[in-house]
Motif scaffolding. Sequence first.
Motif, PDB file in Angstrom:
ATOM      1  N   UNK A 191      81.566  82.566 105.694  1.00 40.68           N
ATOM      2  CA  UNK A 191      82.079  83.837 106.207  1.00 40.68           C
ATOM      3  C   UNK A 191      83.080  83.546 107.320  1.00 40.68           C
ATOM      4  N   UNK A 192      84.310  84.048 107.159  1.00 43.73           N
ATOM      5  CA  UNK A 192      85.321  83.945 108.210  1.00 43.73           C
ATOM      6  C   UNK A 192      85.393  85.274 108.952  1.00 43.73           C
ATOM      7  N   UNK A 193      85.271  85.213 110.284  1.00 39.37           N
ATOM      8  CA  UNK A 193      85.287  86.420 111.121  1.00 39.37           C
ATOM      9  C   UNK A 193      86.451  86.323 112.093  1.00 39.37           C
ATOM     10  N   UNK A 194      87.326  87.310 112.070  1.00 42.71           N
ATOM     11  CA  UNK A 194      88.462  87.294 112.992  1.00 42.71           C
ATOM     12  C   UNK A 194      88.750  88.693 113.493  1.00 42.71           C
ATOM     13  N   UNK A 208      95.425  79.148 111.222  1.00 39.58           N
ATOM     14  CA  UNK A 208      94.134  78.450 111.167  1.00 39.58           C
ATOM     15  C   UNK A 208      93.368  78.843 109.903  1.00 39.58           C
ATOM     16  N   UNK A 209      93.376  80.127 109.592  1.00 36.61           N
ATOM     17  CA  UNK A 209      92.677  80.597 108.401  1.00 36.61           C
ATOM     18  C   UNK A 209      93.304  80.021 107.137  1.00 36.61           C
ATOM     19  N   UNK A 210      94.632  79.983 107.092  1.00 37.96           N
ATOM     20  CA  UNK A 210      95.319  79.413 105.932  1.00 37.96           C
ATOM     21  C   UNK A 210      94.979  77.937 105.762  1.00 37.96           C
ATOM     22  N   UNK A 226      84.213  84.361 102.368  1.00 35.75           N
ATOM     23  CA  UNK A 226      84.267  85.810 102.545  1.00 35.75           C
ATOM     24  C   UNK A 226      84.897  86.119 103.901  1.00 35.75           C
ATOM     25  N   UNK A 227      85.334  87.364 104.082  1.00 35.33           N
ATOM     26  CA  UNK A 227      86.056  87.711 105.314  1.00 35.33           C
ATOM     27  C   UNK A 227      85.547  89.020 105.902  1.00 35.33           C
ATOM     28  N   UNK A 228      85.437  89.036 107.223  1.00 34.67           N
ATOM     29  CA  UNK A 228      85.199  90.272 107.966  1.00 34.67           C
ATOM     30  C   UNK A 228      86.275  90.372 109.039  1.00 34.67           C
ATOM     31  N   UNK A 229      86.910  91.524 109.132  1.00 34.25           N
ATOM     32  CA  UNK A 229      87.919  91.769 110.160  1.00 34.25           C
ATOM     33  C   UNK A 229      87.335  92.724 111.189  1.00 34.25           C
ATOM     34  N   UNK A 253      75.759  82.764 101.979  1.00 37.52           N
ATOM     35  CA  UNK A 253      76.530  82.325 103.146  1.00 37.52           C
ATOM     36  C   UNK A 253      75.664  81.459 104.061  1.00 37.52           C
ATOM     37  N   UNK A 254      76.162  80.234 104.338  1.00 35.17           N
ATOM     38  CA  UNK A 254      75.434  79.306 105.210  1.00 35.17           C
ATOM     39  C   UNK A 254      76.266  78.866 106.423  1.00 35.17           C
TER      40      UNK A 254
END
Length: 355
Positions: A191-194, A208-210, A226-229, A253-254
């Motif tokens: 999970x990517x959170x930004x 960084x995400x790219x 996965x992504x949360x904004x 998700x780990x």
Amino acid sequence: MITIKEIAKLANVSPGTVDRVIHDREGVSKKTSDRIKAILKEHNFKVNRIAQSLAMKKKYTIAVLLPDYDTENSFWKSPLEGIEKAKEEIRSFGVDVETFSFDQKNPKSYIESFAELLNTNPQGVVVVPTFKKETKNLTDILLQENIPFVFLNIALSGYGNLSFIGQDSFKSGYLSGKLMRLCLNDDDDILTIHSRLNLSNFNNISQRTEGFDYYFKENKLRNTNHYIEIEDFWDTKKVKTNISTFLRREPKIRGIFVPNSRSYIIADHISTLRNSVPFLIGFDLTDHNAQALVDDKITFLISQKPFQQGYRAINSLSRFLLYNTPPSTEILSSIEIVTKENIPDHRQKQHSILL
């Protein structure tokens, strides 16, 4: 005749350190000072007093435009300390440094601080180009006034800056992907959170995400990202609810990737879920992030040596003004991995200046 730069190279120190020894200023260990003096003597180095006195008669002002910091968001404290350190060293050369801060969530504050900056009639400017549209307008003014400027921390192209001083954000994201992969099994998700992309620091976060995603794509790995904004990292109840709901919906998700300096907030939000999501990678060794790392709430931090970034921005621009020596178009800081085990060593090195 040998130059200060050549002496610095022989002594494996910065030119500023050589200059401090030549002019008997504090801040250099006896061992280093003795080594430099031996090289000076060996090469019969003489200070050109006439040229020095002429240079000292001309005064320069470097103005710096950078974000505010506070106890909750303290990243910009370190670059400012680097700027202040460089300011001390170049004062004797007739160069003054004035800093102007702005609210990094408020473009209007950015514009207003720039207007104050211009009133000092600077001969050089260091800009943290937080807002792309507004930065274009501001840098157009600097170009019209023929005022040289460098970008600090955030890389933007096509704006006419002499140099960019900071980290390669894509590569730092790529390294984060590599670290995350070492933590996961083949079928684990991420999970990517930004923060919202229309807020500050868009370019660094997106790069960084790219880079992070490219590592998994390049290596044909099956881990899904996965992504949360998030609009407001400080809305604790809402953020915690959103993340908890998302993690329950995606039980594979780990690992969590936070491409900004506020990973400690996310670490607090998921503290009760760490058995199911044990890995978290974030950026920047702020005090809060460091404590979360020590407490095993963060797995890895990627550091970009912000103190050195601030120092090098002033150092490179002052050299251009004093000696007409153009800086490199990119002055990149190293990408360093910080863990719980190497925090003391890293903090010790944070303010060491290797130019």
